[in-house]
Design a protein around this motif. Structure first.
Motif, PDB file in Angstrom:
ATOM      1  N   ARG A 130      -7.577   1.983  31.078  1.00 57.67           N
ATOM      2  CA  ARG A 130      -6.265   2.549  31.195  1.00 57.67           C
ATOM      3  C   ARG A 130      -5.121   1.724  31.620  1.00 57.67           C
ATOM      4  O   ARG A 130      -3.876   2.260  31.516  1.00 57.67           O
ATOM      5  CB  ARG A 130      -6.398   3.981  31.998  1.00 57.67           C
TER       6      ARG A 130
ATOM      7  N   ASP B 103     -19.359   2.470  33.539  1.00 57.24           N
ATOM      8  CA  ASP B 103     -18.373   3.488  32.784  1.00 57.24           C
ATOM      9  C   ASP B 103     -16.995   3.901  33.486  1.00 57.24           C
ATOM     10  O   ASP B 103     -16.051   3.724  32.946  1.00 57.24           O
ATOM     11  CB  ASP B 103     -19.089   4.860  32.295  1.00 57.24           C
TER      12      ASP B 103
ATOM     13  N   GLU C 149     -15.079   0.458  33.598  1.00 54.66           N
ATOM     14  CA  GLU C 149     -14.309   0.366  32.471  1.00 54.66           C
ATOM     15  C   GLU C 149     -13.283   1.297  31.786  1.00 54.66           C
ATOM     16  O   GLU C 149     -12.261   0.712  31.414  1.00 54.66           O
ATOM     17  CB  GLU C 149     -15.590  -0.071  31.274  1.00 54.66           C
ATOM     18  N   LYS C 150     -13.711   2.363  32.088  1.00 51.93           N
ATOM     19  CA  LYS C 150     -12.611   3.322  31.552  1.00 51.93           C
ATOM     20  C   LYS C 150     -11.281   3.203  32.426  1.00 51.93           C
ATOM     21  O   LYS C 150     -10.167   3.428  32.075  1.00 51.93           O
ATOM     22  CB  LYS C 150     -12.999   4.640  31.670  1.00 51.93           C
TER      23      LYS C 150
ATOM     24  N   ILE D  93     -13.974  12.485  30.342  1.00 49.01           N
ATOM     25  CA  ILE D  93     -14.945  12.054  29.839  1.00 49.01           C
ATOM     26  C   ILE D  93     -15.739  13.437  29.435  1.00 49.01           C
ATOM     27  O   ILE D  93     -15.986  14.154  30.451  1.00 49.01           O
ATOM     28  CB  ILE D  93     -15.863  11.361  30.846  1.00 49.01           C
TER      29      ILE D  93
ATOM     30  N   PHE E 298     -11.118  11.626  34.247  1.00 46.64           N
ATOM     31  CA  PHE E 298     -11.124  10.469  33.096  1.00 46.64           C
ATOM     32  C   PHE E 298     -11.145  11.195  31.932  1.00 46.64           C
ATOM     33  O   PHE E 298     -11.081  10.468  30.856  1.00 46.64           O
ATOM     34  CB  PHE E 298     -12.311   9.712  33.360  1.00 46.64           C
TER      35      PHE E 298
END
Length: 313
Positions: A97, A89, A92-93, A312, A310
């Motif tokens: 971005r 995660d 990928e994040k 999240i 992030f």
């Protein structure tokens, strides 16, 4: 009436002289100049058009799309799946971005042919160059690390030549503390193809940035050499990396060392520089599969900070 006899021809005629050319010397010189000019003109046409035919052996110049591929190898047989999901995660994040590509792969997808499974990172880097031939850089980041500041691009950190040159550690032992082989003192940021840092023990192989190109292929193939994989180095691919960097000038001549906290601050200070608020990356150096020093336990100290950074939920 008597007629005079015609004069007799001499028995000793004058020597033969070829007929002079009908082409004046000036005209012959002009024709020669025209011929030379025609040849030069045809040569120029060939250089302009004939030389543009496709050469199957020319070096491929990456277009830069994606600009960066972040490569991480995970080992589900060794690490908790919940923890590995946070790693995936995170990559990928961060990649989304900045318009990068995250490539998170399974260590067991690669046959290390009897060498420790940690060698899979070299296989994965090789795979990334093949899968994304137009990327500008690959950034290998180990599975025991989080990117902590999503707002910093890799260009902000190290790949911009001016920024890199301000960080480069020159004329310094490649393997601390007393290697006789030192980083070159005269290198410029734009000439660097591999960016590494050090911890207290040696070269830090958990976070490596490589510029895509012919040199990158040479470097990875050298590191990937079956002889090194079978040599039984004490620290496997890490000691192999230290060997090739010190004894292959072609590699050292394209290498930059940067301060450790630029790419890989440690969660614990025992082996290197400890993470500080605002650092780019935290590495859970020395974390174990289970227990108080497990990667999952160590990462939990940073998970909430990372989620907040992030966004999240």
């Amino acid at each position: 009436m008597h007629f005079a006899y015609p004069p007799r021809k001499s028995s000793n005629p004058p020597p033969f002289r070829p007929r002079s050319s009908n082409i004046p010397i000036l005209r012959r010189s002009r024709l020669k100049s025209i011929a030379i000019g025609t040849l030069l003109f045809l040569g120029a046409l060939y250089m302009l058009f004939g030389g543009r035919r496709h050469d199957p052996y020319h070096e491929h110049v990456p277009s830069g799309h994606p600009s960066v591929v972040i490569v991480t190898v995970i080992d589900p047989s060794e690490w908790n799946s919940a923890y590995l999901n946070t790693i995936k995660d995170n990559r990928e994040k961060y990649a989304a971005r900045h318009g990068y590509q995250a490539m998170v792969v399974n260590a067991h997808d690669y046959n290390t042919e009897g060498a420790p499974q940690s060698w899979a990172k070299i296989f994965a880097m090789r795979h990334a160059l093949s899968k994304y031939p137009d990327c500008k850089f690959i950034w290998y980041l180990d599975q025991d690390a989080y990117i902590m500041d999503p707002n910093k691009s890799l260009d902000d950190q190290v790949t911009n030549p001016r920024k890199l040159e301000s960080l480069m550690i020159k004329d310094y032992p490649v393997v601390p503390p007393d290697s006789i082989i030192k980083t070159f003192a005269h290198l410029k940021g734009e000439n660097i193809d591999c960016i590494l840092s050090q911890d207290k023990e040696g070269l830090l192989h958990k976070s490596v940035v490589i510029r895509n190109g012919e040199w990158a292929k040479f470097f990875i193939e050298t590191w990937f050499d079956p002889m090194y994989r079978s040599y039984n180095f004490q620290k496997a691919e890490r000691h192999a990396l230290e060997h090739i960097v010190q004894w292959h000038p072609t590699i050292l001549s394209k290498l930059a060392l940067v301060p450790q906290r630029t790419l890989a601050s440690y969660s614990q200070p025992a082996s290197g520089e400890q993470f500080q608020e605002g650092d780019f990356v935290v590495v859970f150096a020395g974390c174990t599969k289970t227990g108080q020093q497990s990667c999952q336990t160590e990462s939990a100290r940073y998970w909430e900070k990372m989620k907040k950074a992030f966004g999240i939920s």
